[in-house]
Motif scaffolding. Structure first.
Motif, short mmCIF file in Angstrom:
data_model
loop_
_atom_site.label_atom_id
_atom_site.label_comp_id
_atom_site.label_asym_id
_atom_site.label_seq_id
_atom_site.Cartn_x
_atom_site.Cartn_y
_atom_site.Cartn_z
N MET A 1 0.85 -1.19 0.00
CA MET A 1 0.00 0.00 0.00
C MET A 1 0.88 1.24 0.00
O MET A 1 1.79 1.36 0.82
CB MET A 1 -0.91 0.00 1.24
N VAL A 2 0.59 2.15 -0.92
CA VAL A 2 1.34 3.40 -1.03
C VAL A 2 0.36 4.54 -0.79
O VAL A 2 -0.61 4.70 -1.54
CB VAL A 2 1.99 3.56 -2.41
N ALA A 3 0.58 5.33 0.26
CA ALA A 3 -0.39 6.37 0.63
C ALA A 3 0.30 7.50 1.37
O ALA A 3 1.42 7.37 1.86
CB ALA A 3 -1.50 5.77 1.50
N THR A 4 -0.41 8.62 1.44
CA THR A 4 0.05 9.79 2.18
C THR A 4 -0.58 9.86 3.56
O THR A 4 0.03 10.38 4.49
CB THR A 4 -0.25 11.07 1.38
N HIS A 5 -1.80 9.35 3.70
CA HIS A 5 -2.47 9.37 5.00
C HIS A 5 -1.84 8.33 5.93
O HIS A 5 -1.76 7.14 5.59
CB HIS A 5 -3.96 9.05 4.85
N THR A 6 -1.42 8.77 7.12
CA THR A 6 -0.79 7.83 8.04
C THR A 6 -1.77 6.76 8.51
O THR A 6 -1.38 5.62 8.76
CB THR A 6 -0.20 8.56 9.25
N PHE A 7 -3.07 7.11 8.63
CA PHE A 7 -4.03 6.09 9.06
C PHE A 7 -4.19 5.01 8.00
O PHE A 7 -4.45 3.84 8.33
CB PHE A 7 -5.40 6.72 9.39
N ASP A 8 -4.02 5.37 6.73
CA ASP A 8 -4.13 4.41 5.63
C ASP A 8 -2.96 3.44 5.67
O ASP A 8 -3.12 2.22 5.54
CB ASP A 8 -4.17 5.16 4.31
N VAL A 9 -1.78 3.99 5.87
CA VAL A 9 -0.59 3.15 5.97
C VAL A 9 -0.69 2.22 7.18
O VAL A 9 -0.38 1.02 7.08
CB VAL A 9 0.67 4.03 6.05
N PRO B 1 4.86 13.17 11.38
CA PRO B 1 5.40 11.98 12.05
C PRO B 1 4.85 10.72 11.39
O PRO B 1 3.63 10.59 11.22
CB PRO B 1 4.89 12.14 13.49
N PRO B 2 5.68 9.79 10.98
CA PRO B 2 5.24 8.69 10.13
C PRO B 2 4.56 7.54 10.82
O PRO B 2 4.03 6.66 10.17
CB PRO B 2 6.54 8.22 9.47
N THR B 3 4.58 7.48 12.15
CA THR B 3 4.02 6.30 12.82
C THR B 3 2.58 6.55 13.26
O THR B 3 2.16 7.68 13.48
CB THR B 3 4.86 5.92 14.04
N ARG B 4 1.82 5.48 13.37
CA ARG B 4 0.44 5.54 13.85
C ARG B 4 0.15 4.24 14.58
O ARG B 4 0.11 3.18 13.97
CB ARG B 4 -0.52 5.74 12.67
N LEU B 5 -0.02 4.30 15.89
CA LEU B 5 -0.35 3.14 16.71
C LEU B 5 0.65 2.01 16.56
O LEU B 5 0.32 0.83 16.59
CB LEU B 5 -1.76 2.64 16.36
N GLY B 6 1.93 2.40 16.39
CA GLY B 6 2.98 1.40 16.35
C GLY B 6 3.19 0.72 15.02
O GLY B 6 4.04 -0.16 14.90
N PRO C 1 5.76 2.40 8.70
CA PRO C 1 5.81 2.06 7.27
C PRO C 1 7.11 1.36 6.93
O PRO C 1 8.16 1.61 7.54
CB PRO C 1 5.71 3.43 6.59
N GLY C 2 7.03 0.48 5.93
CA GLY C 2 8.24 -0.23 5.53
C GLY C 2 9.23 0.68 4.82
O GLY C 2 10.44 0.43 4.84
N LEU C 3 8.71 1.72 4.17
CA LEU C 3 9.54 2.67 3.44
C LEU C 3 8.88 4.04 3.54
O LEU C 3 7.65 4.14 3.43
CB LEU C 3 9.67 2.25 1.97
N VAL C 4 9.69 5.06 3.76
CA VAL C 4 9.19 6.43 3.78
C VAL C 4 9.91 7.22 2.70
O VAL C 4 11.14 7.23 2.64
CB VAL C 4 9.43 7.11 5.15
N VAL C 5 9.14 7.86 1.81
CA VAL C 5 9.69 8.72 0.76
C VAL C 5 8.96 10.05 0.81
O VAL C 5 7.87 10.15 1.40
CB VAL C 5 9.55 8.08 -0.63
#
Length: 223
Positions: A173-181, A200-205, A208-212
């Motif tokens: 899954m590739v997304a901008t919304h942190t809840f989606d990731v 901040p890239p994390t959401r409930l622990g 993401p496998g990759l951040v760009v």
């Protein structure tokens, strides 16, 4: 990283706030208030989608788009006439991509299969992809409309399994919304956060496998 890349559309590949000028023209609001209205519209789209999922009272994305638009118009003192709503819904079918679509071409040339995996209805997604040229780069569309529940519910992500001959765990899954990731990660998918807004890239622990920071960088990483 999996060769099946699933892209969120609204707010990820396409900019929901790219029609602020149309909102200003239709409503007569100054541009800054039209931008505020656009943000309120989007916030309520997402909020409504999560509410109806929790209430087990599914309504499709077009209906939620209309409901949230009418709310935003009323909030800013604009009469939500049918003509105003239809004009803005027509503009919504032409949302601008955030980046040059050639980066998706690079991903395909590198051997990846590209799919839309979105809250939008199939018709809305086909129309937007066709209007913006995105349809030239995608191999198919998976819509939550097929299961009647929105992201980040796990069933929303499993719609891709009906499009590809792979288990969910082999799709990304590739997304901008942190809840989606986070939702995709919880469902078992690999994930990429396109962090163009430097949040901040994390959401409930669920990291993401990759951040760009862009699809250009994603193509650099995966090509």
């Amino acid at each position: 990283m999996s060769e099946v890349l699933c892209f969120d559309v609204y707010g990820s590949t396409h900019n929901q706030h790219s029609i602020v000028d149309e909102i200003a023209a239709v409503t007569g609001l100054p541009t800054d208030l039209a931008a505020d209205l656009s943000r309120l519209w989007v916030d309520h789209q997402i909020g409504y989608s999560m509410e109806v999922s929790l209430m087990d009272a599914y309504e499709d994305w077009r209906e939620l788009t209309v409901r949230s638009l009418r709310y935003a118009l009323e909030y800013y003192g604009v009469g939500p006439t049918d003509e105003t709503v239809e004009t803005l819904l027509a503009a919504y079918e032409h949302l601008e991509p955030y980046e040059d679509l050639s980066h998706f071409g690079r991903l395909r040339e590198a051997g990846h299969d590209l799919y839309i995996l979105s809250d939008g209805t199939p018709e809305m997604l086909r129309t937007l992809a066709g209007n913006t040229g995105f349809d030239e780069y995608i191999d198919g569309i998976a819509s939550v409309d097929e299961v009647g529940v929105y992201k980040p519910h796990p069933d929303a992500y499993r719609t891709i399994e009906g499009r590809v001959d792979r288990p969910l765990e082999e799709c990304t899954m590739v997304a901008t919304h942190t809840f989606d990731v986070a939702g995709a990660s919880a469902a078992g998918m690999e994930t990429v956060l396109v962090n163009r807004f430097d949040v901040p890239p994390t959401r409930l622990g669920h990291d993401p496998g990759l951040v760009v920071d862009s699809y250009a960088e994603l193509a650099d990483e995966l090509s």
